[in-house]
Motif scaffolding. Structure first.
Motif, PDB file in Angstrom:
ATOM      1  N   SER A   1       0.813  -1.221   0.000  1.00  0.00           N
ATOM      2  CA  SER A   1       0.000   0.000   0.000  1.00  0.00           C
ATOM      3  C   SER A   1       0.846   1.271   0.000  1.00  0.00           C
ATOM      4  O   SER A   1       0.383   2.326  -0.444  1.00  0.00           O
ATOM      5  N   LYS A   2       2.080   1.192   0.486  1.00  0.00           N
ATOM      6  CA  LYS A   2       2.931   2.378   0.547  1.00  0.00           C
ATOM      7  C   LYS A   2       3.350   2.855  -0.843  1.00  0.00           C
ATOM      8  O   LYS A   2       3.889   3.951  -0.986  1.00  0.00           O
ATOM      9  N   ASN A   3       3.117   2.047  -1.856  1.00  0.00           N
ATOM     10  CA  ASN A   3       3.484   2.426  -3.223  1.00  0.00           C
ATOM     11  C   ASN A   3       2.318   3.051  -3.988  1.00  0.00           C
ATOM     12  O   ASN A   3       2.447   3.324  -5.180  1.00  0.00           O
ATOM     13  N   TYR A   4       1.193   3.282  -3.307  1.00  0.00           N
ATOM     14  CA  TYR A   4       0.004   3.780  -3.993  1.00  0.00           C
ATOM     15  C   TYR A   4      -0.564   5.003  -3.287  1.00  0.00           C
ATOM     16  O   TYR A   4      -0.417   5.160  -2.067  1.00  0.00           O
ATOM     17  N   TYR A   5      -1.196   5.852  -4.079  1.00  0.00           N
ATOM     18  CA  TYR A   5      -1.823   7.062  -3.569  1.00  0.00           C
ATOM     19  C   TYR A   5      -3.293   7.100  -3.983  1.00  0.00           C
ATOM     20  O   TYR A   5      -3.674   6.544  -5.012  1.00  0.00           O
ATOM     21  N   VAL A   6      -4.084   7.761  -3.165  1.00  0.00           N
ATOM     22  CA  VAL A   6      -5.481   8.021  -3.498  1.00  0.00           C
ATOM     23  C   VAL A   6      -5.607   9.486  -3.913  1.00  0.00           C
ATOM     24  O   VAL A   6      -5.154  10.379  -3.194  1.00  0.00           O
ATOM     25  N   GLN A   7      -6.198   9.716  -5.063  1.00  0.00           N
ATOM     26  CA  GLN A   7      -6.505  11.070  -5.522  1.00  0.00           C
ATOM     27  C   GLN A   7      -8.016  11.227  -5.557  1.00  0.00           C
ATOM     28  O   GLN A   7      -8.717  10.358  -6.075  1.00  0.00           O
ATOM     29  N   LEU A   8      -8.527  12.318  -5.005  1.00  0.00           N
ATOM     30  CA  LEU A   8      -9.967  12.503  -4.999  1.00  0.00           C
ATOM     31  C   LEU A   8     -10.335  13.972  -5.065  1.00  0.00           C
ATOM     32  O   LEU A   8      -9.585  14.846  -4.635  1.00  0.00           O
ATOM     33  N   ASN A   9     -11.493  14.226  -5.666  1.00  0.00           N
ATOM     34  CA  ASN A   9     -12.102  15.545  -5.671  1.00  0.00           C
ATOM     35  C   ASN A   9     -13.307  15.504  -4.745  1.00  0.00           C
ATOM     36  O   ASN A   9     -14.082  14.539  -4.755  1.00  0.00           O
ATOM     37  N   THR A  10     -13.454  16.535  -3.933  1.00  0.00           N
ATOM     38  CA  THR A  10     -14.541  16.594  -2.970  1.00  0.00           C
ATOM     39  C   THR A  10     -15.278  17.915  -3.088  1.00  0.00           C
ATOM     40  O   THR A  10     -14.859  18.816  -3.823  1.00  0.00           O
ATOM     41  N   ASP A  11     -16.380  18.031  -2.347  1.00  0.00           N
ATOM     42  CA  ASP A  11     -17.107  19.296  -2.325  1.00  0.00           C
ATOM     43  C   ASP A  11     -16.311  20.377  -1.616  1.00  0.00           C
ATOM     44  O   ASP A  11     -16.618  21.561  -1.754  1.00  0.00           O
ATOM     45  N   LYS A  12     -15.278  20.014  -0.876  1.00  0.00           N
ATOM     46  CA  LYS A  12     -14.450  21.016  -0.207  1.00  0.00           C
ATOM     47  C   LYS A  12     -13.601  21.776  -1.223  1.00  0.00           C
ATOM     48  O   LYS A  12     -13.655  22.988  -1.325  1.00  0.00           O
ATOM     49  N   ASN A  13     -12.778  21.050  -2.003  1.00  0.00           N
ATOM     50  CA  ASN A  13     -11.945  21.748  -2.976  1.00  0.00           C
ATOM     51  C   ASN A  13     -12.707  22.113  -4.240  1.00  0.00           C
ATOM     52  O   ASN A  13     -12.252  22.915  -5.035  1.00  0.00           O
ATOM     53  N   GLU A  14     -13.914  21.540  -4.455  1.00  0.00           N
ATOM     54  CA  GLU A  14     -14.733  21.934  -5.606  1.00  0.00           C
ATOM     55  C   GLU A  14     -15.191  23.376  -5.463  1.00  0.00           C
ATOM     56  O   GLU A  14     -15.489  24.043  -6.446  1.00  0.00           O
ATOM     57  N   LYS A  15     -15.212  23.885  -4.220  1.00  0.00           N
ATOM     58  CA  LYS A  15     -15.628  25.256  -3.995  1.00  0.00           C
ATOM     59  C   LYS A  15     -14.568  26.252  -4.453  1.00  0.00           C
ATOM     60  O   LYS A  15     -14.837  27.434  -4.574  1.00  0.00           O
ATOM     61  N   GLU A  16     -13.355  25.788  -4.688  1.00  0.00           N
ATOM     62  CA  GLU A  16     -12.281  26.679  -5.070  1.00  0.00           C
ATOM     63  C   GLU A  16     -12.242  26.884  -6.573  1.00  0.00           C
ATOM     64  O   GLU A  16     -12.695  26.062  -7.347  1.00  0.00           O
ATOM     65  N   SER A  17     -11.662  27.974  -6.973  1.00  0.00           N
ATOM     66  CA  SER A  17     -11.643  28.302  -8.395  1.00  0.00           C
ATOM     67  C   SER A  17     -10.753  27.364  -9.197  1.00  0.00           C
ATOM     68  O   SER A  17     -11.036  27.046 -10.346  1.00  0.00           O
ATOM     69  N   ASN A  18      -9.637  26.892  -8.594  1.00  0.00           N
ATOM     70  CA  ASN A  18      -8.720  26.043  -9.351  1.00  0.00           C
ATOM     71  C   ASN A  18      -9.172  24.584  -9.382  1.00  0.00           C
ATOM     72  O   ASN A  18      -8.765  23.822 -10.254  1.00  0.00           O
ATOM     73  N   LYS A  19      -9.999  24.168  -8.413  1.00  0.00           N
ATOM     74  CA  LYS A  19     -10.558  22.815  -8.378  1.00  0.00           C
ATOM     75  C   LYS A  19      -9.489  21.725  -8.485  1.00  0.00           C
ATOM     76  O   LYS A  19      -9.609  20.760  -9.212  1.00  0.00           O
ATOM     77  N   ILE A  20      -8.413  21.909  -7.749  1.00  0.00           N
ATOM     78  CA  ILE A  20      -7.340  20.921  -7.755  1.00  0.00           C
ATOM     79  C   ILE A  20      -7.725  19.754  -6.855  1.00  0.00           C
ATOM     80  O   ILE A  20      -8.221  19.943  -5.749  1.00  0.00           O
ATOM     81  N   GLY A  21      -7.480  18.537  -7.323  1.00  0.00           N
ATOM     82  CA  GLY A  21      -7.764  17.362  -6.513  1.00  0.00           C
ATOM     83  C   GLY A  21      -6.749  17.206  -5.397  1.00  0.00           C
ATOM     84  O   GLY A  21      -5.674  17.808  -5.414  1.00  0.00           O
ATOM     85  N   ARG A  22      -7.079  16.380  -4.413  1.00  0.00           N
ATOM     86  CA  ARG A  22      -6.152  16.103  -3.325  1.00  0.00           C
ATOM     87  C   ARG A  22      -5.584  14.696  -3.484  1.00  0.00           C
ATOM     88  O   ARG A  22      -6.243  13.814  -4.006  1.00  0.00           O
ATOM     89  N   GLN A  23      -4.374  14.531  -2.986  1.00  0.00           N
ATOM     90  CA  GLN A  23      -3.719  13.231  -3.093  1.00  0.00           C
ATOM     91  C   GLN A  23      -3.268  12.789  -1.711  1.00  0.00           C
ATOM     92  O   GLN A  23      -2.700  13.563  -0.951  1.00  0.00           O
ATOM     93  N   PHE A  24      -3.530  11.520  -1.364  1.00  0.00           N
ATOM     94  CA  PHE A  24      -3.199  10.992  -0.060  1.00  0.00           C
ATOM     95  C   PHE A  24      -2.480   9.659  -0.203  1.00  0.00           C
ATOM     96  O   PHE A  24      -2.846   8.843  -1.046  1.00  0.00           O
ATOM     97  N   LEU A  25      -1.497   9.452   0.638  1.00  0.00           N
ATOM     98  CA  LEU A  25      -0.820   8.160   0.683  1.00  0.00           C
ATOM     99  C   LEU A  25      -1.668   7.179   1.478  1.00  0.00           C
ATOM    100  O   LEU A  25      -2.152   7.495   2.569  1.00  0.00           O
ATOM    101  N   ILE A  26      -1.890   6.001   0.947  1.00  0.00           N
ATOM    102  CA  ILE A  26      -2.695   4.995   1.635  1.00  0.00           C
ATOM    103  C   ILE A  26      -2.000   4.564   2.921  1.00  0.00           C
ATOM    104  O   ILE A  26      -0.805   4.318   2.945  1.00  0.00           O
ATOM    105  N   GLY A  27      -2.774   4.474   3.987  1.00  0.00           N
ATOM    106  CA  GLY A  27      -2.243   4.010   5.257  1.00  0.00           C
ATOM    107  C   GLY A  27      -1.891   5.100   6.228  1.00  0.00           C
ATOM    108  O   GLY A  27      -1.458   4.818   7.351  1.00  0.00           O
ATOM    109  N   VAL A  28      -2.073   6.378   5.851  1.00  0.00           N
ATOM    110  CA  VAL A  28      -1.800   7.475   6.767  1.00  0.00           C
ATOM    111  C   VAL A  28      -3.052   8.315   6.927  1.00  0.00           C
ATOM    112  O   VAL A  28      -3.989   8.220   6.156  1.00  0.00           O
ATOM    113  N   THR A  29      -3.039   9.132   7.961  1.00  0.00           N
ATOM    114  CA  THR A  29      -4.148  10.041   8.209  1.00  0.00           C
ATOM    115  C   THR A  29      -3.721  11.443   7.834  1.00  0.00           C
ATOM    116  O   THR A  29      -2.619  11.875   8.152  1.00  0.00           O
ATOM    117  N   ALA A  30      -4.595  12.175   7.165  1.00  0.00           N
ATOM    118  CA  ALA A  30      -4.283  13.531   6.732  1.00  0.00           C
ATOM    119  C   ALA A  30      -5.328  14.491   7.263  1.00  0.00           C
ATOM    120  O   ALA A  30      -6.513  14.189   7.297  1.00  0.00           O
TER     121      ALA A  30
END
Length: 266
Positions: free
Chosen positions: A212-241
C-alpha cells in the motif's frame, strides 16, 4: 380505455437545475450555527410549465452503516411548512424547514447531524391517455459546523476503506488510485456522501495491491470543488491527513495541519 404512464424522475442534485419543468434552490441545506439559526428554506420554481403540480414534503433522519450505505428513518423533530402544496405554472413556492426543539440540543459531541428532505410530486388526475413525468427531489440537510478535512485510507481484503474522521460530512465527487509512477490503477466516478465518523468502502475487484505504501489516493470533494482552481487532493494509503478548509494540494505521509482559510457554507 384510458392509459396513464407515470415516469418518476428521482434526483439527488449537485447544482441548480430544472428537472421535468421544476427547479430547486439551494440543492443542499445548512444550519451551521444552531445557536442563532433555527431554520432554513428551499424554493421550488415551475419553469416553462402550463399545468400545476402537487407536491408533498417529508423529512428523514439520515445515517450510514459501517459500509457507508444510507439509512433513512422518519423523524418527528423536523418541521416542514408547507407539507403539501400546489405549484402553479411558472410560479415559486418557498418551503421552510426547522426543528421542534432547539437545534443545538440535537448535536452530540459537536458532531454534525444530517437529514434528508424528500419532495415528492403527487400524481394528478388525468382525463386522457398520456405520459407524465413526476419529480422526486432528495435534498440533504446538515446541522452543525463544517470541520476540517480529516481522512484516512486503508486496504483490507482487496477493498479500499475511506474513513471520514471529521465531525462533519464529506462529498466525494470522484476517486482514483495511482501508483508511484502516477499510473491510474483504479477509478470511481460515483458521487457519494460520507457522513461524520463514517466509512466508505470501494471494492477493488481483481486489482491486487501488494504494498500500500506504493500507492496514492486522488480525490475531488465538495471542499476543494468550492475553489476556483478545483485541484484534486492526493493521499498516501495508510496514513491520516488533516487539511484545513479552503486548501488544495498534495498531502504527504504523516499528520499535516494547515490553517483554515475560509468557511464554505453560510
Amino acid at each position: 380505455m384510458k392509459k396513464i404512464i407515470f415516469i418518476f424522475i428521482t434526483s439527488t442534485l449537485l447544482c441548480i437545475e430544472a428537472f421535468a419543468g421544476v427547479s430547486v434552490m439551494p440543492v443542499q441545506l445548512f444550519i451551521v450555527n444552531p445557536e442563532k439559526q433555527k431554520s432554513t428554506t428551499l424554493t421550488l420554481e415551475s419553469v416553462d410549465e402550463s399545468e400545476k403540480r402537487i407536491f408533498e414534503v417529508k423529512a428523514f433522519k439520515w445515517t450510514q452503516d459501517e459500509r457507508g450505505e444510507n439509512i433513512l428513518e422518519p423523524d418527528n423533530n423536523i418541521m416542514v411548512n408547507p407539507k403539501n402544496f400546489i405549484l402553479q405554472p411558472n410560479k415559486k413556492q418557498t418551503i421552510r424547514v426547522g426543528f421542534i426543539q432547539p437545534p443545538s440540543a440535537l448535536l452530540a459531541n459537536k458532531q454534525e447531524e444530517a437529514w434528508r428532505i424528500i419532495v415528492d410530486e403527487i400524481p394528478p388526475v388525468i382525463k386522457e391517455s398520456s405520459v407524465r413525468f413526476l419529480v422526486n427531489l432528495n435534498l440533504p440537510l446538515f446541522l452543525g459546523k463544517q470541520d476540517d478535512l480529516k481522512l484516512k485510507f486503508d486496504l483490507k481484503d482487496n477493498k479500499l476503506i475511506v474513513q471520514n474522521n471529521a465531525n462533519s460530512h464529506l462529498q466525494i465527487l470522484n476517486l482514483k488510485i495511482v501508483d508511484a509512477n502516477k499510473k491510474e490503477v483504479f477509478k470511481s466516478d460515483t458521487m457519494s456522501y460520507l457522513l461524520a465518523k463514517k466509512n466508505q468502502i470501494y471494492d477493488l475487484d481483481n486489482l491486487k495491491l501488494t504494498n500500500s505504501k506504493n500507492y496514492y489516493v486522488q480525490l475531488n470533494t465538495d471542499k476543494n470543488e468550492k475553489e476556483s482552481n478545483k485541484i484534486g487532493r492526493q493521499f498516501l494509503i495508510g496514513v491520516t491527513a488533516v487539511v484545513g478548509l479552503g486548501i488544495a494540494g498534495v498531502v504527504l505521509p504523516g499528520w499535516i495541519r494547515r490553517r483554515k482559510q475560509g468557511q464554505f457554507y453560510e
